[in-house]
Structure formats: C-alpha cells, structure tokens
Scaffold this motif. Structure first.
Motif, PDB file in Angstrom:
ATOM      1  N   UNK A 148       0.859  -1.177   0.000  1.00 36.63           N
ATOM      2  CA  UNK A 148       0.000   0.000   0.000  1.00 36.63           C
ATOM      3  C   UNK A 148       0.904   1.239   0.000  1.00 36.63           C
ATOM      4  N   UNK A 149       0.645   2.145  -0.926  1.00 37.55           N
ATOM      5  CA  UNK A 149       1.527   3.295  -1.094  1.00 37.55           C
ATOM      6  C   UNK A 149       1.390   4.242   0.102  1.00 37.55           C
ATOM      7  N   UNK A 150       2.541   4.590   0.700  1.00 34.26           N
ATOM      8  CA  UNK A 150       2.576   5.541   1.811  1.00 34.26           C
ATOM      9  C   UNK A 150       2.971   6.935   1.352  1.00 34.26           C
ATOM     10  N   UNK A 151       3.928   7.015   0.429  1.00 35.34           N
ATOM     11  CA  UNK A 151       4.387   8.292  -0.090  1.00 35.34           C
ATOM     12  C   UNK A 151       5.037   8.053  -1.444  1.00 35.34           C
ATOM     13  N   UNK A 167      -0.424   6.501  -6.175  1.00 36.67           N
ATOM     14  CA  UNK A 167      -0.959   7.507  -5.253  1.00 36.67           C
ATOM     15  C   UNK A 167      -1.025   6.939  -3.841  1.00 36.67           C
ATOM     16  N   UNK A 168      -0.598   7.752  -2.817  1.00 32.43           N
ATOM     17  CA  UNK A 168      -0.711   7.286  -1.430  1.00 32.43           C
ATOM     18  C   UNK A 168      -2.131   6.868  -1.085  1.00 32.43           C
ATOM     19  N   UNK A 169      -2.248   5.753  -0.379  1.00 31.58           N
ATOM     20  CA  UNK A 169      -3.546   5.217   0.018  1.00 31.58           C
ATOM     21  C   UNK A 169      -4.071   4.154  -0.914  1.00 31.58           C
ATOM     22  N   UNK A 170      -3.450   3.994  -2.089  1.00 30.63           N
ATOM     23  CA  UNK A 170      -3.864   2.981  -3.054  1.00 30.63           C
ATOM     24  C   UNK A 170      -2.817   1.868  -3.109  1.00 30.63           C
ATOM     25  N   UNK A 171      -3.215   0.669  -3.538  1.00 28.85           N
ATOM     26  CA  UNK A 171      -2.228  -0.405  -3.723  1.00 28.85           C
ATOM     27  C   UNK A 171      -1.266  -0.043  -4.857  1.00 28.85           C
TER      28      UNK A 171
END
Length: 552
Positions: A148-151, A167-171
């Motif tokens: 999961x993308x953090x930054x 994008x942060x919040x997306x896989x």
C-alpha cells in the motif's frame, strides 16, 4: 569542469543494469542498517551502516540507484532547494530499519528494496522502497509490507496506468509490462534479430550486442548469466559495467565498441549519477546565484545609457557657444515661423555657415541667450557627468565580477546569501563575508568570492609570506595560500592555481594562465574597484580550472 550553461550528459540504463543492482544489493548490502537519510529536489540518499550511501534519483534524464561518497551527498544537500516529502516519510518509516533484500520487478527498470524495522518484542514492521528508473516513469515510492503506497515522488505521464498506480492510500501497481518474452521464457537458440522481442534487455545492450554478435564468444550464455538462467546461477562477475555511447550497461565480458567502467554496477552507476545530478543542480544554482547580479547590472546599464546621452549633449557645449555668438553678430532679418536659420560665423579656422536652432517666439538676442545658457549648463555639469559615468562603470565591472564569482561558488556547492538571510552562526541581516576556504593537505586556501572579498583576502587575511594567485589578464578571485612560513609543495601550488582559474572568467576554458607571487609584492591600486591590485615578481602557471577533489 562544467559551467552553468553546459548541457548535462544523461544517464541511460537498461533492465539488465537494474538486475545487477538487485543482485549486488541482495548479496552485499543485506543486513545493513539505515543510519541516515538525506534528500533534496529529485534525489534521496540512504546511509546503510556499515556499507555506505545509496542514492536514488527519479529525475528522468538521470534516474537510477548507485553508491556515492559522503562528500557528494553533502555538496548535493547544500545545493538543494527543497526537501521532498518522501524524505520525511522515509525518516519516520525506515530509520533504523535493516535492509533484508532487493529484487527486480517484471524484468523491467523497477527495483524494490525491502526493509524490516523492529517496533516491539519480536514484532517487525515491513517497508518497501521502489525505484522506477525509466525516463517515462522515474518514480520513487514508499509502501508498507502489503504494497500500500505511503508516499511517492514522481514524474508520471497520463498514459502510465492511471494516477492511482502510485498515489498514497492505493495499492501499488508496477508500470505496464513491456511486451516480449520474459527471461524465463527465452528460447535456447537466439539470433541477433530476436533480441528486440525479449524483456529484460535494454536498447543500449541490444544495439551493442547486435554489432558485436559474431565477435563475442557465446553471447547467448552471456545473456543467460545476467538473469541466472545457466548452471552458474547469479554471480557478481556476470555484471561488468561498461559504456556504449550514452548507455551504461552490464555484460559478463567487455563488448567490442564499449568502454569498461571501473567498480561494481552500483559503484559505476553511482559515479555517473553523482556527476550528472551535481552538474544539473549546480548549474541551476549557478544561474540563480547570478540572476540577482544580472538584474542589478541591467539597472545600472540603463542609468549609464542615460548619462552617456547627457554627456553627448555636454560635449556640444562649445557648439552652443558658437550658435550664440553667431546670432548676436547676425544683423540680417529672420523670417517668422522658421525653426532653423543659416547664420555665418567667423571662427578660428575662418568663416563658416552654421545652421542654428531658432525659437520664432523669441527675439534674436533671446535665442542667443538661450544658446549661452545651454553652453554654461553643459560646461558646468560635464565634469560631474563624467565622474558619475566612471563610478557606474566601476560598479558594473564589480557586479559582473561578483556574478561570475557567485556562479563559481554555487558550482562548488555553496550558496550566496540574500539580503536578510541568516549567516551560519550569525545574525539575521548579516552579509556574506565574501571569503571561501579550502583545506589542501595541511594548508588553508582563501578565495575571495566578491570584489570586496578579494580585498579582504589580500589585504586583511594574508601575511607577507603567503602565496597569492590570480588568473592573468582576466577578472577573477584573489586566492591566497596561508603558508605559515612553511615551504609549500608544488602539488598544493598547482591546486591553488586551479582554484584561481576556476574562480575566474577562464572557468569554462580548458586551460588558463595563473600568476603567483608572494603577498608582499601585491599593492592596492588607489581609486580603483575594491580588489584591483598591482603586483610584481610573479611566476606564471598553466593549469586547468577545477576544484580540489573533482572536475567541478
């Protein structure tokens, strides 16, 4: 040697180089602990104790991963304009974590580094740092253990799979897979024409291999060794770094038409990346450093143009005197409505006919008086106008020298402080001292980085026995080697001369002549710009402009 206007050479890598990075990191860097994190603009560097620094760049023309020295990191950090958000994210998420491994994704230019950080008793936190090292994507992404993308820091394009891919919040989703056979599906028999249909091989390696196919012993086995498909499996000796044109690639042997690059794949890439990033950011910093001086110089030049026009009018003062004398001696009638009249005048060289400007609203005598007034005004202010022009010309020359020295200072990793900025250890509003220091062996080298700084270096900080350097017949910095009454080795003298050439108008030339003398033989030129001097007993040295420890 670089200048602010030179183009920076790009670093082009292929998937085979990314595979080499993954193998080298997994075999030599696994277990190293993240001790320090630095970053600015388009790069991030991790200090992995006890191995060293790995730099990650996502700038399209110089993206990649490699080993760099602490000196390069410090110079890049000084030149950086902003700290990207991913630096803070990395500090909070992987500081103190251990590197557990690295792998290549989809036989593409995508490298994933896996970290593990203890957060409690027998509990660890997994994090993944992903570098997409292709000019099309060139992203750096931090994810958790579930991807999961953090930054993220990126140079995305609209057709790269959608904005949610990183994008942060997306896989996290890897870039769209390149068409062609993956390494595991390569056939045992390969011809040069087949290479374009394989994944995992970069354009540079394909072109180089095609030209050298018949000259290389068993090129198919060489390709197999890169991806560990043969009996030998993965081995670091399968990745010999080499340059082929703009491409930086690896192969088990040095290919015909390619030039060997020293070091491991990470060392070779780090050397190329460090140079490319430093040249790019230094060039930007140099242009920014010079822009303030350019604005001031343009303003002064506009004033100078106005004064030159005024001086041209002053130089016509004697002519206005002749006009007045001619009008007073002219007794003929003047037709009404005329704005110019032809009037005879008897001068030192005999009779002449003058075309005199004439105001028909005034009498002949009044027009003569107006001419005499312009004569007196021009004569009275000519000296002051000439003095002001001389002052402005000296200010412009000083600013142009300051601009040149500011660019040189920025190229070596130091900034020029703006008005109201805070000097290190100083107070807000304190101006830059105009002096930069280098340490060469056990000798201190002082460099004037402004016209006033030159005067300070030469006449306030130098002792009579110190060595003084300046480029011959060109604007430049005063450079002083503090001898401490010791004998200075020739190597130190040459390096100081190279610094003097770098901080001069000769910086972009391959060679420059620098003159050296003892400070006791240097004296000030009274009434000139700060820093302008006369000197004797000099010795000339021909050197290449450069800074200590590099070609920057």
């Amino acid at each position: 040697m670089i200048s602010a206007k030179q183009e920076v050479e790009t670093v082009q890598i292929g998937p085979e180089m990314v595979k080499a990075w993954a193998v080298e990191i997994g075999s030599s860097w696994a277990g190293a602990r993240v001790r320090r994190i630095e970053g600015a603009d388009t790069w991030v560097a991790l200090e992995l104790f006890p191995k060293g620094y790995l730099i990650f760049s996502w700038f399209p023309e110089s993206c990649g991963c490699g080993i760099v020295s602490r000196e390069i990191i410090e110079r890049l950090a000084k030149l950086g304009k902003r700290q990207p958000p991913i630096v803070l994210a990395l500090k909070s998420q992987i500081m103190g974590a251990r590197l557990t491994g690295a792998k290549q994704i989809n036989a593409d230019r995508v490298l994933a580094l896996h970290f593990s950080r203890p957060v409690g008793m027998e509990v660890s936190q997994a994090r993944v740092l992903i570098l997409e090292a292709s000019p099309r994507f060139s992203n750096l992404i931090l994810t958790d253990g579930e991807l999961q993308v953090l930054e993220t820091e990126c140079h995305q394009r609209p057709d790269d799979g959608g904005p949610e891919r990183t994008r942060p919040g997306f896989p996290y989703l890897p870039p769209p897979a390149v068409s062609g056979l993956s390494p595991a599906n390569w056939p045992p028999q390969i011809s040069p024409d087949d290479l374009g249909g394989f994944r995992g091989i970069g354009k540079g390696l394909i072109e180089t291999l095609k030209k050298a196919w018949d000259s290389v012993e068993n090129p198919v086995e060489g390709l197999s060794r890169i991806y560990g498909l043969g009996e030998r499996g993965f081995s670091l000796d399968s990745y010999l770094p080499q340059r082929a044109g703009k491409a930086l690639l690896v192969f088990p042997c040095i290919l015909p038409g390619a030039k060997a690059v020293s070091g491991s794949p990470l060392e070779a890439t780090g050397s190329e990346l460090g140079t490319a990033i430093l040249e790019r950011v230094a060039g930007v910093a140099a242009r920014n450093a010079g822009s303030r001086f350019s604005r001031e110089t343009r303003h002064l030049r506009n004033r100078l143009e106005g004064l030159m026009r005024q001086l041209a009018e002053c130089e016509q003062a004697e002519l206005w005197k002749k006009y007045g004398e001619a009008l007073l001696s002219y007794t003929e009638g003047i037709l009404e409505g005329e704005n110019e009249v032809d009037v005879p005048h008897w001068g030192d060289s005999g009779p002449e006919m003058l075309r005199v400007p004439f105001d028909s609203r005034l009498t002949r005598v009044q027009n003569a008086q107006a001419c005499f007034k312009r004569y007196r005004k021009g004569k009275d202010i000519k000296a002051s106008v000439e003095a002001e022009i001389g002052k402005l010309e000296r200010e412009i020359a000083s600013l142009e020298q300051d601009e040149m020295l500011a660019e040189a200072l920025a190229l070596c990793g130091e900034g020029i402080q703006e008005k109201g900025s805070r000097s290190p250890g100083g107070k807000k509003g304190q101006k830059d001292s105009g002096v930069h220091r280098f340490e060469i062996d056990v000798f201190t080298v002082l460099v004037g980085t402004s016209a006033k700084g030159n005067r300070q270096v030469t006449f306030k900080m130098a002792s009579p026995e110190d060595l003084w350097f300046h480029v011959k017949d060109l604007p430049g910095a005063h450079v002083v080697v503090k001898t401490g009454k010791r004998t200075v080795p020739q190597a130190v003298i040459e390096k100081a001369a190279e610094i003097a050439a770098f901080f001069s108008k000769a910086r972009t030339s391959p060679h420059a002549v620098v003159e050296m003398t003892e400070k006791r033989h240097v004296r000030s030129r009274q009434g000139q710009n700060p820093g302008e001097v006369l000197y004797t007993h000099s010795r000339a040295l021909t050197v290449s402009p450069r800074l200590p420890g590099g070609d920057y």
